[in-house]
Enzyme design. Structure first.
Site, short mmCIF file in Angstrom:
data_model
loop_
_atom_site.label_atom_id
_atom_site.label_comp_id
_atom_site.label_asym_id
_atom_site.label_seq_id
_atom_site.Cartn_x
_atom_site.Cartn_y
_atom_site.Cartn_z
N ASP A 12 157.75 -10.77 -99.49
CA ASP A 12 156.66 -10.44 -100.42
C ASP A 12 155.79 -9.30 -99.93
O ASP A 12 154.58 -9.27 -100.17
CB ASP A 12 155.81 -11.70 -100.72
N HIS A 40 160.86 -9.96 -106.72
CA HIS A 40 160.36 -8.60 -106.47
C HIS A 40 159.62 -8.11 -107.72
O HIS A 40 160.22 -8.02 -108.79
CB HIS A 40 161.53 -7.65 -106.16
P1 GDP Z 1 158.39 -8.35 -102.80
O1 GDP Z 1 159.07 -9.68 -102.82
O2 GDP Z 1 158.36 -7.76 -101.44
O3 GDP Z 1 158.93 -7.40 -103.82
O4 GDP Z 1 156.87 -8.61 -103.16
P2 GDP Z 1 156.31 -9.53 -104.36
O5 GDP Z 1 156.52 -8.83 -105.65
O6 GDP Z 1 156.82 -10.93 -104.24
O7 GDP Z 1 154.77 -9.61 -103.99
C1 GDP Z 1 153.97 -8.47 -103.87
C2 GDP Z 1 152.83 -8.55 -104.90
O8 GDP Z 1 151.86 -7.57 -104.59
C3 GDP Z 1 153.27 -8.25 -106.32
O9 GDP Z 1 152.46 -8.97 -107.21
C4 GDP Z 1 153.02 -6.75 -106.44
O10 GDP Z 1 152.80 -6.34 -107.80
C5 GDP Z 1 151.76 -6.60 -105.64
N1 GDP Z 1 151.59 -5.31 -104.93
C6 GDP Z 1 152.53 -4.53 -104.34
N2 GDP Z 1 151.94 -3.49 -103.70
C7 GDP Z 1 150.61 -3.64 -103.89
C8 GDP Z 1 149.46 -2.92 -103.43
O11 GDP Z 1 149.55 -1.93 -102.70
N3 GDP Z 1 148.24 -3.40 -103.82
C9 GDP Z 1 148.09 -4.50 -104.61
N4 GDP Z 1 146.85 -4.89 -104.93
N5 GDP Z 1 149.15 -5.20 -105.04
C10 GDP Z 1 150.39 -4.80 -104.68
P1 IMO Z 2 161.23 -11.92 -101.34
O1 IMO Z 2 162.51 -11.18 -101.56
C1 IMO Z 2 159.05 -15.24 -99.44
C2 IMO Z 2 161.53 -18.42 -97.76
C3 IMO Z 2 161.23 -19.75 -98.44
C4 IMO Z 2 161.54 -20.70 -97.30
C5 IMO Z 2 162.74 -20.04 -96.62
C6 IMO Z 2 164.09 -20.59 -97.03
O2 IMO Z 2 160.46 -12.11 -102.59
O3 IMO Z 2 160.45 -11.39 -100.21
P2 IMO Z 2 165.52 -20.39 -99.24
O4 IMO Z 2 165.20 -20.78 -100.66
O5 IMO Z 2 165.83 -18.95 -99.07
O6 IMO Z 2 166.55 -21.28 -98.64
O7 IMO Z 2 164.17 -20.68 -98.43
O8 IMO Z 2 162.67 -18.67 -96.97
N1 IMO Z 2 161.86 -17.32 -98.67
C7 IMO Z 2 160.98 -16.41 -99.09
N2 IMO Z 2 159.65 -16.30 -98.88
N3 IMO Z 2 159.69 -14.30 -100.18
C8 IMO Z 2 161.03 -14.37 -100.35
O9 IMO Z 2 161.75 -13.40 -100.97
C9 IMO Z 2 161.73 -15.47 -99.83
N4 IMO Z 2 163.03 -15.87 -99.84
C10 IMO Z 2 163.10 -16.97 -99.12
O10 IMO Z 2 159.89 -19.83 -98.86
O11 IMO Z 2 160.48 -20.72 -96.39
MG MG Z 3 158.64 -11.64 -103.36
#
Ligand code: GDP
Ligand code: IMO
Ligand code: MG
Length: 421
Positions: A12, A40
């Protein structure tokens, strides 16, 4: 030009945002591992999309999006995602190509994931419940069912019947409800029709792209510390996060020219496991609120803490990062002081991440460097020169601690909210 991005923390980090940005001129964007445990988020002129399987470059009309054999597919989720994008006028046909070598997440994998977690009780991993571990376990133990099999109804029926014989015995012994062949077979016959237009061998396309020196972006899912080998095992996921896995998951013996580590300006984690810089207090709650730190996949509140430079340094080293994209700087805009973990102490001695296992990592104490906060909004800033001096100091200190240059600073969820350094 070959570029790969990976998360340098526990997931994340904002990979979706950075991939959407970097793929503006990409010919191909490739998801090569993980499943719909990934979430994502992409925010651009087309809308806001929480993508679980479709590569985050899909909103760029020029980019063709590939899902290669390292990815495991929940077809129900994938077809819903395709529909969501199609309904938003993002053309999918001919642009999304899926390897027939991908393994399928079957209904029993999701049930087993939950039953294993329940059975493990206090020592559970805190999975997303999407069947990830059991699907990869079946893959490596020759019990998996692939897209290839789905395309051959007779073989699919035989494999499904065989697996149900095995899996129902385990499910029953763990107190779960057994599954029936016909219902699953009918469901997957429906998925077969939906998915067929997207199935295409990705290897030849990628080999040609490399020969023709196309721009290919490899989108790592998850974060380095969830890597099955290098992460905080068993509080990790089942796939390899390291960009080196592109070799086996895409069939390419290449090292991308740019390897971009994506790191948040602080740290978050979802699920169980050690987290040395975690803030179990009002500061942690403030970061969660300001950063809207709730899981994109499960909605679970994310655990929040200070930036851990020892971790990001280690991830960059193992993955050979050429640069770092720092995200969510804007979330720290209102803090009086900000801490950076520069290393750990264990029983009075300096310790490193690689010195032990998750049990050891749970006992290390972070060593902090404290910096003054900048107390000014950064979300509308678009160039390095306009950043507050103290924000620059924070970024430069991170760069020094990680030992890798920071080339992008993200200050908002939208594609435009970026500073190129
Ligand atoms: P990922 O799994 O790495 O793609 O990340 P996620 O989408 O799960 O979580 C990142 C969150 O932060 C999302 O809600 C994005 O829209 C938000 N986000 C990403 N970059 C920024 C940033 O620079 N500032 C803020 N405020 N939000 C961001
Ligand atoms: P992105 O791509 C955050 C974590 C789960 C758990 C562990 C194992 O959005 O960064 P699983 O379901 O994969 O067997 O769970 O891994 N986990 C993540 N945490 N972001 C993710 O993906 C994750 N993918 C798996 O929370 O601790
Ligand atoms: Mg994520």
């Amino acid at each position: 030009m070959l570029i790969s991005v990976f998360g340098a923390q526990w997931g994340d980090e904002g990979k979706g945002k950075i991939v959407d940005l970097l793929s503006e001129n990409a010919d191909f964007v490739v998801r090569f591992h993980g499943g719909n445990n990934a979430g994502h988020t992409v925010v651009n002129k087309f809308g806001k999309f929480p993508l679980h399987l479709v590569p985050s470059g899909i909103c760029n009309p020029k980019a063709r999006c590939l899902i290669t054999n390292g990815v495991i597919l929940d077809l129900e989720v994938l077809l819903k995602e395709i529909k969501l994008l199609d309904d938003s006028e993002i053309k999918m046909k001919g642009r999304l190509l899926i390897s027939p070598r991908c393994h399928l997440i079957m209904p029993y994998h999701k049930i087993l994931d939950k039953l294993y977690e329940e059975a493990k009780g206090k020592i559970k991993t805190g999975t997303t419940g999407r069947g990830i571990g059991p699907t990869y376990a079946d893959k490596v133990s020759y019990n998996g069912i692939r897209v290839f099999d789905l395309l051959n109804p007779n073989l699919f029926a035989l494999k499904l019947k065989t697996q149900l014989l095995i899996k129902n015995r385990i499910i029953k012994s763990l107190g779960g409800e057994i599954l029936h062949f016909q219902k699953i077979f009918d469901e997957f016959s429906h998925y077969r029709i939906g998915i067929k237009p997207y199935i295409n061998e990705t290897l030849t396309i990628l080999q040609k792209a490399v020969t023709q020196e196309k721009k290919v972006l490899f989108e790592g899912a998850h974060g380095f510390f969830l890597d099955n080998d290098w992460g905080t095992y068993p509080f990790c996921t089942a796939s390899a996060i390291v960009p080196g896995s592109i070799n086996s998951t895409c069939g390419l013996p290449i090292i991308p020219e740019r390897i971009i580590a994506i790191a948040k300006a602080y740290t978050t984690r979802v699920g169980e496991g050690p987290f040395p810089t975690e803030l179990n207090n009002s500061l942690g709650n403030l970061i969660r609120e300001r950063g809207n730190e709730f899981g994109t996949t499960t909605g679970r509140p994310r655990r929040c803490g200070w930036f851990d430079a020892e971790m990001v340094r280690f991830a960059c080293k193992i993955c050979g990062a050429s640069e770092v994209a720092l995200t969510k700087l804007d979330i720290l805009d209102d803090f009086k002081e900000i801490k950076i973990c520069t290393g750990y102490n264990f029983k009075g001695k300096r310790a490193n991440y690689a010195d032990g296992d998750a049990n050891f990592f749970a006992k290390v104490k972070p060593i902090y460097k404290i910096l003054p906060g900048w107390k000014t909004s950064t979300d509308t800033i678009r160039n390095w020169g306009s950043l507050p001096t103290r924000a620059k100091m924070y970024i430069q200190e991170l760069e020094k601690q990680i030992g890798t240059k920071i080339s992008y600073i993200s200050v908002g969820p939208e594609r435009e909210a970026i500073i190129k350094k």
